[in-house]
Scaffold this motif. Structure first.
Motif, PDB file in Angstrom:
ATOM      1  N   THR A  52       0.805  -1.009  -0.287  1.00 55.56           N
ATOM      2  CA  THR A  52      -0.307   0.256   0.015  1.00 55.56           C
ATOM      3  C   THR A  52       0.636   0.929   0.290  1.00 55.56           C
ATOM      4  O   THR A  52       2.208   1.088   0.374  1.00 55.56           O
ATOM      5  CB  THR A  52      -0.699  -0.143   0.842  1.00 55.56           C
ATOM      6  OG1 THR A  52      -0.475   0.175   2.719  1.00 55.56           O
ATOM      7  CG2 THR A  52      -1.594  -1.338   1.047  1.00 55.56           C
ATOM      8  N   LEU A  53       0.187   2.534  -0.134  1.00 52.29           N
ATOM      9  CA  LEU A  53       0.989   3.777  -0.468  1.00 52.29           C
ATOM     10  C   LEU A  53       1.740   4.028   1.043  1.00 52.29           C
ATOM     11  O   LEU A  53       3.192   4.237   0.923  1.00 52.29           O
ATOM     12  CB  LEU A  53      -0.424   4.881  -0.613  1.00 52.29           C
ATOM     13  CG  LEU A  53       0.350   5.915  -1.041  1.00 52.29           C
ATOM     14  CD1 LEU A  53       1.656   6.317  -1.507  1.00 52.29           C
ATOM     15  CD2 LEU A  53      -0.499   6.990  -1.684  1.00 52.29           C
ATOM     16  N   ALA A  54       0.776   3.426   1.939  1.00 58.12           N
ATOM     17  CA  ALA A  54       1.140   3.637   3.297  1.00 58.12           C
ATOM     18  C   ALA A  54       2.329   3.349   4.003  1.00 58.12           C
ATOM     19  O   ALA A  54       2.948   4.173   4.847  1.00 58.12           O
ATOM     20  CB  ALA A  54      -0.231   3.934   4.536  1.00 58.12           C
ATOM     21  N   ARG A  55       2.432   1.781   2.945  1.00 57.52           N
ATOM     22  CA  ARG A  55       3.809   1.202   3.921  1.00 57.52           C
ATOM     23  C   ARG A  55       4.869   1.782   3.185  1.00 57.52           C
ATOM     24  O   ARG A  55       5.567   0.867   3.833  1.00 57.52           O
ATOM     25  CB  ARG A  55       3.516  -0.396   3.454  1.00 57.52           C
ATOM     26  CG  ARG A  55       4.472  -1.313   3.655  1.00 57.52           C
ATOM     27  CD  ARG A  55       4.282  -2.758   2.664  1.00 57.52           C
ATOM     28  NE  ARG A  55       5.455  -3.683   2.903  1.00 57.52           N
ATOM     29  CZ  ARG A  55       5.702  -5.405   2.155  1.00 57.52           C
ATOM     30  NH1 ARG A  55       4.608  -5.174   2.103  1.00 57.52           N
ATOM     31  NH2 ARG A  55       6.748  -4.857   2.541  1.00 57.52           N
ATOM     32  N   VAL A  56       4.797   1.877   1.843  1.00 54.39           N
ATOM     33  CA  VAL A  56       5.979   2.602   1.064  1.00 54.39           C
ATOM     34  C   VAL A  56       6.405   3.768   1.685  1.00 54.39           C
ATOM     35  O   VAL A  56       7.471   3.703   1.853  1.00 54.39           O
ATOM     36  CB  VAL A  56       5.636   2.646  -0.203  1.00 54.39           C
ATOM     37  CG1 VAL A  56       6.515   3.217  -0.566  1.00 54.39           C
ATOM     38  CG2 VAL A  56       5.476   1.346  -0.995  1.00 54.39           C
ATOM     39  N   ALA A  57       5.083   4.641   2.497  1.00 55.90           N
ATOM     40  CA  ALA A  57       5.936   5.710   2.485  1.00 55.90           C
ATOM     41  C   ALA A  57       6.071   5.794   3.449  1.00 55.90           C
ATOM     42  O   ALA A  57       7.164   6.443   4.678  1.00 55.90           O
ATOM     43  CB  ALA A  57       4.483   6.467   2.754  1.00 55.90           C
ATOM     44  N   GLN A  58       5.768   4.750   4.920  1.00 52.46           N
ATOM     45  CA  GLN A  58       6.235   4.836   6.027  1.00 52.46           C
ATOM     46  C   GLN A  58       7.816   3.495   6.044  1.00 52.46           C
ATOM     47  O   GLN A  58       8.775   4.981   7.031  1.00 52.46           O
ATOM     48  CB  GLN A  58       5.309   3.287   6.746  1.00 52.46           C
ATOM     49  CG  GLN A  58       6.112   2.986   8.600  1.00 52.46           C
ATOM     50  CD  GLN A  58       5.086   2.200   9.323  1.00 52.46           C
ATOM     51  OE1 GLN A  58       3.843   1.396   8.823  1.00 52.46           O
ATOM     52  NE2 GLN A  58       5.116   1.427  10.251  1.00 52.46           N
ATOM     53  N   GLU A  59       8.359   3.357   5.285  1.00 53.35           N
ATOM     54  CA  GLU A  59       9.394   2.628   5.130  1.00 53.35           C
ATOM     55  C   GLU A  59      10.541   3.658   4.507  1.00 53.35           C
ATOM     56  O   GLU A  59      11.818   4.066   4.908  1.00 53.35           O
ATOM     57  CB  GLU A  59       9.781   1.678   3.586  1.00 53.35           C
ATOM     58  CG  GLU A  59       9.170   0.260   4.337  1.00 53.35           C
ATOM     59  CD  GLU A  59       9.270  -0.309   3.150  1.00 53.35           C
ATOM     60  OE1 GLU A  59       9.632  -0.423   2.164  1.00 53.35           O
ATOM     61  OE2 GLU A  59       8.495  -1.890   3.857  1.00 53.35           O
ATOM     62  N   GLN A  60      10.027   4.325   3.756  1.00 47.69           N
ATOM     63  CA  GLN A  60      10.657   5.552   3.373  1.00 47.69           C
ATOM     64  C   GLN A  60      11.337   7.030   4.639  1.00 47.69           C
ATOM     65  O   GLN A  60      12.053   7.794   4.358  1.00 47.69           O
ATOM     66  CB  GLN A  60      10.406   6.628   2.765  1.00 47.69           C
ATOM     67  CG  GLN A  60       9.924   5.588   0.681  1.00 47.69           C
ATOM     68  CD  GLN A  60      12.150   5.121   0.296  1.00 47.69           C
ATOM     69  OE1 GLN A  60      12.118   5.730   0.416  1.00 47.69           O
ATOM     70  NE2 GLN A  60      11.511   3.649   0.060  1.00 47.69           N
ATOM     71  N   VAL A  61       9.650   6.572   5.398  1.00 49.57           N
ATOM     72  CA  VAL A  61       9.778   8.396   6.327  1.00 49.57           C
ATOM     73  C   VAL A  61      10.916   7.789   6.814  1.00 49.57           C
ATOM     74  O   VAL A  61      11.450   8.728   7.522  1.00 49.57           O
ATOM     75  CB  VAL A  61       8.792   8.008   6.792  1.00 49.57           C
ATOM     76  CG1 VAL A  61       8.836   8.981   8.509  1.00 49.57           C
ATOM     77  CG2 VAL A  61       7.982   8.652   6.086  1.00 49.57           C
ATOM     78  N   GLU A  62      11.249   6.128   7.233  1.00 53.68           N
ATOM     79  CA  GLU A  62      12.052   6.162   8.317  1.00 53.68           C
ATOM     80  C   GLU A  62      13.720   6.113   8.049  1.00 53.68           C
ATOM     81  O   GLU A  62      14.394   6.066   8.443  1.00 53.68           O
ATOM     82  CB  GLU A  62      11.740   4.564   8.777  1.00 53.68           C
ATOM     83  CG  GLU A  62      10.017   4.140   9.168  1.00 53.68           C
ATOM     84  CD  GLU A  62      10.381   2.734   9.512  1.00 53.68           C
ATOM     85  OE1 GLU A  62      10.555   1.745   9.459  1.00 53.68           O
ATOM     86  OE2 GLU A  62       9.223   2.034  10.615  1.00 53.68           O
TER      87      GLU A  62
END
Length: 424
Positions: free
Chosen positions: A284-294
């Motif tokens: 999902t978009l949220a999962r990808v964003a979480q990885e990139q934020v970290e």
């Protein structure tokens, strides 16, 4: 203007204009011939009638034997008094028009006396108008017929060209086993054009295949040393190291991880042939964003930038983790490189996301060029080659996504990615 028209329309226009010129010239020649013959015939007829009146009728004291549309005048005969308007005419044949009336006038001067025959043109003009109307109708019909015939000819002439264009545009033509086009056409101009397309498409297929093999081979060969580097970094991370050495180890591990992700991206793009559809995924978009934020939040804050991730809408689509992660990572890296102070925002929404920064921004005239390979901004920083945004554009084009950039007031840039529906 005609040169910018489609070829079929140009054929119709050329055919119609040719017919227009030929038919117009023919119609004008008919009108000219009619007027010439009219003048010659009427002049000869009036001359014969004048001879008859002067040699037979007047010497015998008889009135001129003329039809109802012809009148006789003589300057010295009160019975046939000459009107003032006819006294100034030149000798010979003349057409006289007075208002709506038109007359043929024949003048002969003998021994200082003037004799005149005047014939009403009404009947002749009526027949002449009928003839001219027929000529005009024929002219208009020929133009309309030329347009229709030109359209039919253009459709027939352009049919093989249109078919060839559709075949060339079809994505199957890039397939190595695509049949030659020239064999489907006769040995004429279109056949020669098809043969030229076959030659060009063959060279294009070879170039694309070489590029695909090169990218695939290089990416595949890099995976092994990268895994060795990452494994060594993990072992070093477990060891007791001084703080400076540990920081360098973390940097090496982060760089190796980025390279590993790029290798994965290049492998996916290289293995995906042009005729294949978008690569699916389950992230999902949220999962990808979480990885990139970290991954990027510490680097952004380490530079003194304020970073925030905002969710303005929920997106439930499933996307390819590697490709979407590469797109988002490159945009965040771009914001990190070009923003010296201020804020960087990752905004998630329904069907896409955007990355905003308070950097110098991109002038409007350079925004499209920024997605081309080896193009960097006016205030380029770091050791990049200008391939990050180009890779983003390439991934988006392959997946059916769109990426755009716009200026933010008072300064800064906003990169927006609109995601299509990837197959799960």
């Amino acid at each position: 203007m005609i040169a910018k028209q489609p070829l079929a329309r140009r054929i119709v226009i050329a055919f119609t204009l040719t017919t227009l010129v030929v038919s117009g010239a023919f119609a004008l020649s008919i009108v000219a011939v009619v007027h010439f013959i009219e003048e010659q015939l009427v002049s000869e007829a009036l001359s014969r009638e004048m001879d008859t009146v002067l040699s037979e009728d007047l010497p015998r004291g008889q009135p001129p034997k003329l039809d109802a549309s012809t009148r006789f005048f003589a300057s010295h005969l009160p019975r046939y008094a000459l009107p003032e308007g006819l006294a100034a005419l030149d000798e010979g044949f003349t057409e006289l028009v007075r208002g709506d009336e038109a007359y043929y006038v024949y003048v002969r001067d003998i021994a200082g006396e003037r004799y005149v025959l005047v014939e009403d043109q009404h009947e002749f003009e009526a027949r002449e108008n009928v003839l001219f109307n027929v000529v005009l109708a024929g002219f208009l019909l020929s133009v309309v017929g030329a347009w229709g015939l030109g359209w039919l000819m253009a459709q027939r002439v352009m049919a093989p060209v249109t078919r060839l264009a559709q075949q060339v545009r079809h994505r199957d033509q890039l397939h190595p086993l695509a049949p030659p086009l020239a064999l489907q056409y006769p040995d004429d101009e279109v056949g020669h054009l098809a043969a030229a397309f076959d030659s060009t498409l063959g060279q294009l297929r070879q170039t694309l295949e070489r590029e695909r093999l090169f990218t695939s081979d290089v990416s595949h060969e890099l995976r092994t040393p990268l895994m060795v580097i990452l494994g060594a970094c993990e072992l070093l991370d477990q060891a007791e190291l001084p703080a400076p050495a540990r920081q360098k180890t973390v940097r090496v591990q982060r760089a190796a991880q980025e390279m590993h992700e790029l290798v994965q991206t290049f492998l996916l793009l290289a293995r995906a042939r042009p005729e294949t559809s978008a690569l699916g995924g389950n992230a999902t978009l949220a999962r990808v964003a979480q990885e990139q934020v970290e991954r990027w939040a510490p680097l952004l804050r380490e530079k003194g930038l304020h970073f925030e991730c905002v969710e303005e809408g929920h997106d439930s689509g499933l996307y390819n983790l590697t490709l979407l992660g590469t797109v988002m990572s490159n945009l965040l890296r771009n914001a990190l490189h070009y923003t010296e102070s201020g804020v960087v925002r990752l905004v998630l929404g329904h069907g896409g996301f955007r990355v905003e920064d308070s950097g110098p921004g991109i002038p409007l005239e350079q925004q499209e060029r920024m997605f081309q390979p080896f193009v960097r901004g006016c205030e380029a920083r770091g050791e990049g080659l200008g391939l990050g945004l180009s890779l983003v554009k390439r991934i988006c084009a392959h997946q059916g996504w769109t990426v755009s950039v716009q200026q933010l007031p008072p300064q800064g840039s906003c990169f927006q990615v609109v995601l299509g529906s990837d197959p799960a």
